[in-house]
Design a protein around this motif. Structure first.
Motif, short mmCIF file in Angstrom:
data_model
loop_
_atom_site.label_atom_id
_atom_site.label_comp_id
_atom_site.label_asym_id
_atom_site.label_seq_id
_atom_site.Cartn_x
_atom_site.Cartn_y
_atom_site.Cartn_z
N CYS A 20 -3.06 -12.25 -19.95
CA CYS A 20 -2.16 -11.98 -18.83
C CYS A 20 -2.40 -10.58 -18.28
N HIS A 21 -2.63 -9.62 -19.16
CA HIS A 21 -2.91 -8.25 -18.72
C HIS A 21 -4.23 -8.18 -17.97
N ASP A 22 -5.26 -8.81 -18.53
CA ASP A 22 -6.60 -8.74 -17.93
C ASP A 22 -6.65 -9.41 -16.56
N LEU A 23 -5.91 -10.49 -16.40
CA LEU A 23 -5.94 -11.22 -15.13
C LEU A 23 -4.88 -10.73 -14.14
N GLY A 24 -3.88 -10.03 -14.66
CA GLY A 24 -2.77 -9.62 -13.81
C GLY A 24 -3.18 -8.66 -12.70
N GLY A 25 -4.06 -7.71 -13.02
CA GLY A 25 -4.47 -6.73 -12.02
C GLY A 25 -5.16 -7.35 -10.81
N PRO A 26 -6.28 -8.04 -11.02
CA PRO A 26 -6.96 -8.66 -9.87
C PRO A 26 -6.12 -9.74 -9.19
N LEU A 27 -5.30 -10.46 -9.96
CA LEU A 27 -4.44 -11.48 -9.35
C LEU A 27 -3.41 -10.82 -8.44
N GLY A 28 -2.87 -9.68 -8.86
CA GLY A 28 -1.93 -8.95 -8.02
C GLY A 28 -2.57 -8.48 -6.73
N THR A 29 -3.84 -8.06 -6.82
CA THR A 29 -4.56 -7.64 -5.61
C THR A 29 -4.73 -8.80 -4.65
N VAL A 30 -5.14 -9.95 -5.18
CA VAL A 30 -5.30 -11.14 -4.33
C VAL A 30 -3.98 -11.50 -3.67
N ASP A 31 -2.90 -11.49 -4.44
CA ASP A 31 -1.58 -11.85 -3.92
C ASP A 31 -1.16 -10.89 -2.80
N ALA A 32 -1.36 -9.58 -3.02
CA ALA A 32 -0.97 -8.60 -2.01
C ALA A 32 -1.78 -8.77 -0.73
N CYS A 33 -3.09 -9.02 -0.89
CA CYS A 33 -3.94 -9.20 0.29
C CYS A 33 -3.58 -10.46 1.06
N LEU A 34 -3.30 -11.54 0.33
CA LEU A 34 -2.92 -12.78 0.99
C LEU A 34 -1.60 -12.63 1.72
N GLU A 35 -0.69 -11.84 1.15
CA GLU A 35 0.58 -11.60 1.82
C GLU A 35 0.35 -10.86 3.14
N LEU A 36 -0.55 -9.85 3.11
CA LEU A 36 -0.86 -9.11 4.34
C LEU A 36 -1.51 -10.02 5.38
#
Length: 212
Positions: A20-36
Motif C-alpha cells: 500500500c505504501h509503495d503504490l500509494g505515492g504514484p497512485l495519488g499522483t495519477v488521482d490528482a492529475c485525473l482530477e485536474l
C-alpha cells in the motif's frame, strides 16, 4: 519462537502495509492529475505527470509480482532491466549487468530470488547508486555502490538464523530483507555476504547460488 500461523499473519499484514505504501505515492499522483484533467486541465505537463505515474505503478506491480508472487518465470537480462524500472527511486538507480553473459537466462527460482534481492539492494541505496550483477546464471554476486550504501544491519543475523527474522515481521521497511531471505531459502538457494570479497570501497557483495 512464534507459531507458524502467527508468523503468516504478521507477514501478510506487513506485506499489505508495504505494498500500500509503495503504490500509494504514484497512485495519488495519477488521482490528482485525473482530477485536474476532469476539471478541464489539458496542459501537457499534467498529462505527462499522469502518464509517468501510471508507468511507475505498472513497473512496480511487475516487479512485486516477479519477486514476491507465485509462479515465477525465467528471466533474461532484458527482463531484469525492465523489472528494475519498478524499484523505489528507480530514476536514481543504475542496474549494471555488463559482467554477466549477455545471453544469460536465469531459471525461474533464481530469477525470482534475484528480483527479491534487487528490492533489498534498492533499499540499501537510500541516496541512489549502482547495483552491479556479475558471475553466472547459477552463481550471482550483487554489489551496491553509492552515497550511504549499506546493507541493512539485521541482514547478517537473518542470513544465519531464521529466529532473527521474527522482530522484523511487523516492520514494513524491513520486508525486502525478510522476503529476500525467505524466497532464497524457499527456492533452495543460499544467500550470503562475502565478507572477505569487498574491494574496500563499499559494502561487501551478496552471493546468490545453489545451497550446498
Amino acid at each position: 519462537m512464534l507459531s507458524d500461523f502467527l508468523v503468516a499473519v504478521r507477514l501478510a499484514e506487513t506485506m499489505c502495509a508495504r505494498i500500500c505504501h509503495d503504490l500509494g505515492g504514484p497512485l495519488g499522483t495519477v488521482d490528482a492529475c485525473l482530477e485536474l484533467i476532469g476539471e478541464g486541465a489539458t496542459d501537457t505537463e499534467t498529462v505527462a505527470a499522469a502518464d509517468a505515474a501510471a508507468k511507475v505503478l505498472e513497473a512496480r506491480l511487475r516487479l512485486l509480482r516477479a519477486a514476491w508472487g507465485p509462479h515465477p518465470a525465467a528471466l533474461t537480462l532484458a527482463d531484469l532491466h525492465d523489472l528494475a524500472a519498478g524499484l523505489p527511486q528507480a530514476r536514481k538507480l543504475t542496474l549494471d549487468t555488463d559482467r554477466l553473459p549477455q545471453d544469460a537466462r536465469f531459471a525461474a527460482g533464481i530469477g525470482r530470488a534475484l528480483a527479491a534481492v534487487l528490492l533489498l539492494a534498492a533499499q540499501a541505496l537510500p541516496k541512489g547508486g549502482r547495483i552491479s550483477l556479475l558471475g553466472t546464471v547459477e552463481d550471482v554476486l550483487i554489489r551496491i555502490a553509492g552515497p550511504q550504501a549499506a546493507w541493512p544491519g539485521a541482514l547478517a543475523a537473518a542470513l544465519h538464523d531464521a529466529v532473527a527474522l521474527e522482530p522484523l515481521l511487523a516492520q514494513p521497511r524491513e520486508l525486502a530483507l525478510v522476503m529476500a531471505v525467505l524466497i532464497a531459502r524457499t527456492e533452495g538457494l543460499r544467500l550470503s555476504i562475502l565478507v572477505m570479497a569487498g574491494d574496500g570501497t563499499g559494502p561487501s557483495p551478496l552471493r546468490l547460488c545453489a545451497a550446498s
